[in-house]
Scaffold this active site. Structure first.
Site, PDB file in Angstrom:
ATOM      1  N   GLY A 116       1.196  -0.998   0.450  1.00  0.00           N
ATOM      2  CA  GLY A 116      -0.192   0.076   0.050  1.00  0.00           C
ATOM      3  C   GLY A 116       0.909   1.065  -0.066  1.00  0.00           C
ATOM      4  O   GLY A 116       2.201   1.234   0.271  1.00  0.00           O
ATOM      5  N   CYS A 117       0.003   2.440  -0.353  1.00  0.00           N
ATOM      6  CA  CYS A 117       1.060   3.643  -0.310  1.00  0.00           C
ATOM      7  C   CYS A 117       1.655   3.971   0.475  1.00  0.00           C
ATOM      8  O   CYS A 117       2.739   4.012   1.346  1.00  0.00           O
ATOM      9  CB  CYS A 117       0.396   4.981  -1.103  1.00  0.00           C
ATOM     10  SG  CYS A 117      -0.656   5.002  -0.529  1.00  0.00           S
ATOM     11  N   TYR A 118       0.590   4.319   1.736  1.00  0.00           N
ATOM     12  CA  TYR A 118       0.529   4.390   3.054  1.00  0.00           C
ATOM     13  C   TYR A 118       2.181   3.742   4.050  1.00  0.00           C
ATOM     14  O   TYR A 118       3.094   3.837   3.977  1.00  0.00           O
ATOM     15  CB  TYR A 118      -0.445   4.872   4.310  1.00  0.00           C
ATOM     16  CG  TYR A 118      -1.527   5.315   3.570  1.00  0.00           C
ATOM     17  CD1 TYR A 118      -0.727   7.546   3.797  1.00  0.00           C
ATOM     18  CD2 TYR A 118      -2.972   5.569   3.470  1.00  0.00           C
ATOM     19  CE1 TYR A 118      -1.901   7.906   4.007  1.00  0.00           C
ATOM     20  CE2 TYR A 118      -3.230   6.339   3.434  1.00  0.00           C
ATOM     21  CZ  TYR A 118      -3.563   8.081   3.078  1.00  0.00           C
ATOM     22  OH  TYR A 118      -4.335   9.404   3.243  1.00  0.00           O
ATOM     23  N   THR A 120       3.847   1.474   2.543  1.00  0.00           N
ATOM     24  CA  THR A 120       5.336   1.858   1.533  1.00  0.00           C
ATOM     25  C   THR A 120       6.326   3.133   2.822  1.00  0.00           C
ATOM     26  O   THR A 120       7.315   2.795   3.036  1.00  0.00           O
ATOM     27  CB  THR A 120       5.507   2.358   0.155  1.00  0.00           C
ATOM     28  OG1 THR A 120       5.077   1.337  -0.313  1.00  0.00           O
ATOM     29  CG2 THR A 120       6.792   2.306  -0.240  1.00  0.00           C
TER      30      THR A 120
END
Length: 313
Positions: A116-118, A120
């Site tokens: 996921g972006c968060y 990462t």
């Protein structure tokens, strides 16, 4: 024969970005179905089974359905961008810089879960310090973050951009995940090597792409009360020898008056910072990345290229 790539969900935000990134790639054979046929399960199954690599840009349940269509007997390799398999031990976690040897695990895997972006940003800051013995695995970690609104997919994009929409969001910035049950929490705990779920406070700003993730720390509660230099050195050591994650020097960080969440837009890189004042007992670890770059589509393409490097001829 060129490797065949199928993006299941290519008309969503992440899928469109991946498709754009691969559009000029003459080394790939892109399989596709028209948007009007995206719910045609028979056609989807045909494409999934015909692909060398299928990239799933789908909600969790639809991603699980796609994997079930392959029933474990098909040779198709899978990159899943949903949250469905990010802590599944049968799937390689698609953060190539996670640890030494992680890129090789991804390259050799049949099943890869895109981060996921968060997470990462959060895991990129937390894991190196836990592995270095600086951050206790039982430390009460908090993660604060702001993302561009594309992270919420087409629905949130429409809410932010279409003033005529009945559910239009006009605020310049909003906090959400107020029940502290965000879907990324298990991923942060598992790959951050933490004993407990962190307290995670996500928010969205009125900008399309970009992200800042923050992890504040009380240094006196960490092992051996480390200095800012100790934290920075641990991050530098962990990410040595690769060029995707940049550890900004303490000197350069000290010169900054502000951080721009859009700084790395349209790149697949991530910057990590250590902020604070030496001797004051506090630090703020900060990650900056493009939520659609290293945080989603860019990571998927990176994982695809790693997998293709181990493609059977």
């Amino acid at each position: 024969m060129k490797p065949r790539i199928f993006i299941d969900g290519e008309h969503g935000t992440t899928g469109l970005q991946i498709r754009q990134r691969l559009a000029a790639r003459g080394d790939l054979d892109m399989l596709s179905i028209p948007e009007a046929e995206r719910r045609n399960d028979a056609l989807r199954e045909e494409m999934l089974k015909a692909a060398d690599i299928a990239i799933l840009c789908l909600p969790d349940d639809a991603a699980k359905q796609a994997v079930a269509m392959l029933d474990g007997t098909n040779s198709t390799r899978v990159i899943d961008t949903s949250t469905a398999n990010r802590i599944n031990p049968d799937w390689a976690y698609g953060f190539a810089e996670l640890d030494e040897g992680q890129a090789e695990k991804i390259a050799s895997a049949r099943l890869v879960a895109n981060p996921g972006c968060y997470p990462t940003g959060a895991i990129g800051l937390i894991r190196p310090l836990v592995k270095a013995g600086i951050l206790p695995s039982g430390y009460p970690v908090t993660v604060n973050a702001v993302s561009g609104y594309t992270g919420g997919g087409k629905q949130l994009v429409a809410q932010m951009e279409n003033e005529d929409a009945p559910d239009h969001i006009g605020s310049p910035h909003f906090l959400y995940g107020l029940t502290l049950t965000h879907k990324h929490l298990p991923e942060m705990k598992e790959h951050g090597l933490l004993d407990h779920l962190p307290i995670f406070s996500p928010s969205v700003g009125r900008f399309a792409q970009g992200m800042i993730v923050q992890v504040p720390l009380h240094l006196g509660d960490l092992n051996n009360a480390p200095s800012l230099s100790d934290l920075h050195a641990a991050l530098e050591k962990h990410y040595a020898g690769q060029d995707v994650v940049e550890i900004v020097s303490l000197g350069d960080s000290a010169k900054l008056a502000r951080i721009d969440p859009t700084e790395l837009n349209d790149t697949d890189r991530m910057k990590l910072f250590v902020f604070g004042t030496e001797g004051k007992g506090q630090a703020n670890l900060v990650a900056v990345l493009d939520n659609l770059g290293k945080g989603a589509s860019g990571a998927a393409v990176q994982n695809m290229d790693l997998m293709l490097s181990k493609r059977a001829v």
